[in-house]
Design an enzyme around this catalytic site. Sequence first.
Site, PDB file in Angstrom:
ATOM      1  N   GLU A 366      57.675 -19.475 -23.935  1.00  0.00           N
ATOM      2  CA  GLU A 366      58.171 -20.492 -24.890  1.00  0.00           C
ATOM      3  C   GLU A 366      57.894 -20.058 -26.329  1.00  0.00           C
ATOM      4  O   GLU A 366      57.561 -20.882 -27.196  1.00  0.00           O
ATOM      5  CB  GLU A 366      57.623 -21.875 -24.557  1.00  0.00           C
ATOM      6  CG  GLU A 366      58.066 -22.284 -23.150  1.00  0.00           C
ATOM      7  CD  GLU A 366      58.293 -23.746 -22.953  1.00  0.00           C
ATOM      8  OE1 GLU A 366      58.602 -24.434 -23.937  1.00  0.00           O
ATOM      9  OE2 GLU A 366      58.185 -24.184 -21.799  1.00  0.00           O
TER      10      GLU A 366
HETATM   11  N1  CAA Z   1      65.000 -27.405 -34.715  1.00  0.00           N
HETATM   12  C1  CAA Z   1      66.286 -27.496 -35.148  1.00  0.00           C
HETATM   13  N2  CAA Z   1      66.917 -26.468 -35.756  1.00  0.00           N
HETATM   14  C2  CAA Z   1      66.239 -25.323 -35.917  1.00  0.00           C
HETATM   15  C3  CAA Z   1      64.908 -25.154 -35.482  1.00  0.00           C
HETATM   16  C4  CAA Z   1      64.292 -26.260 -34.858  1.00  0.00           C
HETATM   17  N3  CAA Z   1      63.021 -26.197 -34.435  1.00  0.00           N
HETATM   18  N4  CAA Z   1      64.507 -23.913 -35.767  1.00  0.00           N
HETATM   19  C5  CAA Z   1      65.537 -23.297 -36.388  1.00  0.00           C
HETATM   20  N5  CAA Z   1      66.583 -24.154 -36.467  1.00  0.00           N
HETATM   21  C6  CAA Z   1      67.881 -23.903 -37.110  1.00  0.00           C
HETATM   22  C7  CAA Z   1      67.705 -23.466 -38.571  1.00  0.00           C
HETATM   23  O1  CAA Z   1      67.606 -24.593 -39.411  1.00  0.00           O
HETATM   24  C8  CAA Z   1      68.943 -22.671 -38.800  1.00  0.00           C
HETATM   25  O2  CAA Z   1      70.018 -23.571 -39.032  1.00  0.00           O
HETATM   26  P1  CAA Z   1      71.147 -23.304 -40.174  1.00  0.00           P
HETATM   27  O3  CAA Z   1      71.834 -22.021 -39.825  1.00  0.00           O
HETATM   28  O4  CAA Z   1      72.031 -24.503 -40.082  1.00  0.00           O
HETATM   29  O5  CAA Z   1      70.401 -23.182 -41.463  1.00  0.00           O
HETATM   30  C9  CAA Z   1      69.214 -22.020 -37.462  1.00  0.00           C
HETATM   31  O6  CAA Z   1      68.515 -22.803 -36.484  1.00  0.00           O
HETATM   32  C10 CAA Z   1      68.728 -20.591 -37.390  1.00  0.00           C
HETATM   33  O7  CAA Z   1      67.349 -20.577 -37.746  1.00  0.00           O
HETATM   34  P2  CAA Z   1      66.581 -19.231 -38.073  1.00  0.00           P
HETATM   35  O8  CAA Z   1      67.359 -18.455 -39.098  1.00  0.00           O
HETATM   36  O9  CAA Z   1      65.174 -19.572 -38.364  1.00  0.00           O
HETATM   37  O10 CAA Z   1      66.724 -18.447 -36.668  1.00  0.00           O
HETATM   38  P3  CAA Z   1      66.189 -17.029 -36.237  1.00  0.00           P
HETATM   39  O11 CAA Z   1      67.291 -16.321 -35.545  1.00  0.00           O
HETATM   40  O12 CAA Z   1      65.490 -16.343 -37.370  1.00  0.00           O
HETATM   41  O13 CAA Z   1      65.122 -17.414 -35.098  1.00  0.00           O
HETATM   42  C11 CAA Z   1      62.975 -18.070 -34.204  1.00  0.00           C
HETATM   43  C12 CAA Z   1      64.026 -18.242 -35.301  1.00  0.00           C
HETATM   44  C13 CAA Z   1      61.906 -19.114 -34.481  1.00  0.00           C
HETATM   45  C14 CAA Z   1      62.368 -16.687 -34.211  1.00  0.00           C
HETATM   46  C15 CAA Z   1      63.650 -18.369 -32.828  1.00  0.00           C
HETATM   47  O14 CAA Z   1      64.569 -17.352 -32.469  1.00  0.00           O
HETATM   48  C16 CAA Z   1      62.648 -18.505 -31.695  1.00  0.00           C
HETATM   49  O15 CAA Z   1      62.053 -19.569 -31.507  1.00  0.00           O
HETATM   50  N6  CAA Z   1      62.441 -17.440 -30.921  1.00  0.00           N
HETATM   51  C17 CAA Z   1      61.588 -17.509 -29.719  1.00  0.00           C
HETATM   52  C18 CAA Z   1      62.401 -17.848 -28.528  1.00  0.00           C
HETATM   53  C19 CAA Z   1      61.561 -18.467 -27.465  1.00  0.00           C
HETATM   54  O16 CAA Z   1      60.670 -19.258 -27.706  1.00  0.00           O
HETATM   55  N7  CAA Z   1      61.892 -18.139 -26.221  1.00  0.00           N
HETATM   56  C20 CAA Z   1      61.205 -18.721 -25.112  1.00  0.00           C
HETATM   57  C21 CAA Z   1      62.110 -18.766 -23.955  1.00  0.00           C
HETATM   58  S1  CAA Z   1      61.956 -20.179 -22.945  1.00  0.00           S
HETATM   59  C22 CAA Z   1      60.628 -19.899 -21.958  1.00  0.00           C
HETATM   60  O17 CAA Z   1      59.765 -19.127 -22.224  1.00  0.00           O
HETATM   61  C23 CAA Z   1      60.614 -20.791 -20.790  1.00  0.00           C
HETATM   62  C24 CAA Z   1      59.595 -20.589 -19.781  1.00  0.00           C
HETATM   63  O18 CAA Z   1      59.593 -19.642 -19.032  1.00  0.00           O
HETATM   64  C25 CAA Z   1      58.592 -21.628 -19.560  1.00  0.00           C
END
Ligand code: CAA
Length: 382
Positions: A366
């Site tokens: 996550e």
């Molecule tokens: N809520 C709503 N919108 C959001 C947000 C949030 N928390 N975070 C970002 N956004 C929006 C931004 O506002 C932006 O919107 P606009 O284009 O309209 O301005 C858009 O999303 C893009 O945001 P970023 O430019 O910040 O995106 P990024 O590509 O740089 O990525 C990141 C940001 C935080 C690194 C994200 O990619 C991330 O969280 N990566 C990790 C993925 C992850 O957690 N994977 C886990 C997989 S699930 C898992 O693990 C399940 C399991 O087995 C239990």
Amino acid sequence: MDFKLSREHEMLRKSVRDYAKKEIVPTAAERDEEAKFDRETMFDKLAELELTGIIFPEKYGGVESDYLSYVIAVEELSKACASTGVTLSAHTSLGSNPIYLFGNEEQKEKFLKPLAEGKKMGCLGLTEPEAGSDAGGTQATAKLEGDEWVLNGSKNFITNGGEAEINVALFRTDENAEKKHKGISAFIVESDAPGFSVGKKEDKLGIKSSPTRELVFNNCRVPRENLLGEQGEGFKIAMKTLDGGRIGIAAQALGIAQGAYEEALNYAKKRKQFGTSITNFQAVQFKLADMATQIDAARMLVYRAAFNVDSGMPYTKEAAMAKMYASDIAMWVTTEAVQVLGGYGYVKDYPVERMMRDAKITQIYEGTNEIQRVVIGSNIIK
Ligand code: CAA
């Protein structure tokens, strides 16, 4: 400000703890050894305890409790068995909650209700071999053909994958979107959809009785109405889903840490060396003191994040802080618990070695803790 849980929260904690003690603790070591998912113990009976729909309204099959209740349930289950804790967490906050938050009435009636009632299990398909931390790099595609979406690609490391009947998954619907994340959409895929199959089962270091599988979409066809939310809104749905999910993982880490601490404390009280209880040695006492303090601090962060959800306040940063801190201390506490037990901590006669192996994933899934720092940092400076 009130640091005391309500009577309802305490009653819930007791009922989950009683169930865990009776059914989960006695089977945890064997399930771990055999990497065996026991659906009846780890999911079906959680439905009987009304945990599978804990945060959802009654009209969608839930019991309308709050997020803090969900956190307490995951914490207590994870104290006994981290695999069972994450089964409930992935089902609730990853598989079911996006349908609750972004689904229309028909979707909630058709998909959320059986999920909340525990008749079906849910999961989230986000990660791909080439899109892990960079979730916006999703390569799997969805194309509209007549009244059906045709899905192609694969999702890996999916918790509850292969067991879940309802999969929420992310696909690229627009290759030419001006920003790559704006070309992603979310879909609800039932496991009996034509073209859907389950691939590799992962052989993991920890949480071994939680199933982690690959989901494969080979010209998989789902009805047009299975698009979740708006087209192009998928990345935001995934991010919002993960905000809630990270609180679940924080609760899982907290439970693991609490379990390991209690094992270490109980062992230390009984263990005698040099003619006295090892609790009389400061080297041991200081470890227990640090464990207790860090667990308390983690609990504050985790419950605060849940409080923010329940109060309608922002929780992106708070969820990331809770997940990062609770998982880091879970790794530290479990490692120290093994140390307190010495040689006995390193063998399978005691559960602390399992807890140490289980703790590691909470720093990874996550969103790795490096990604949590990105989330916290970007929320601080904006
Ligand atoms: N809520 C709503 N919108 C959001 C947000 C949030 N928390 N975070 C970002 N956004 C929006 C931004 O506002 C932006 O919107 P606009 O284009 O309209 O301005 C858009 O999303 C893009 O945001 P970023 O430019 O910040 O995106 P990024 O590509 O740089 O990525 C990141 C940001 C935080 C690194 C994200 O990619 C991330 O969280 N990566 C990790 C993925 C992850 O957690 N994977 C886990 C997989 S699930 C898992 O693990 C399940 C399991 O087995 C239990």
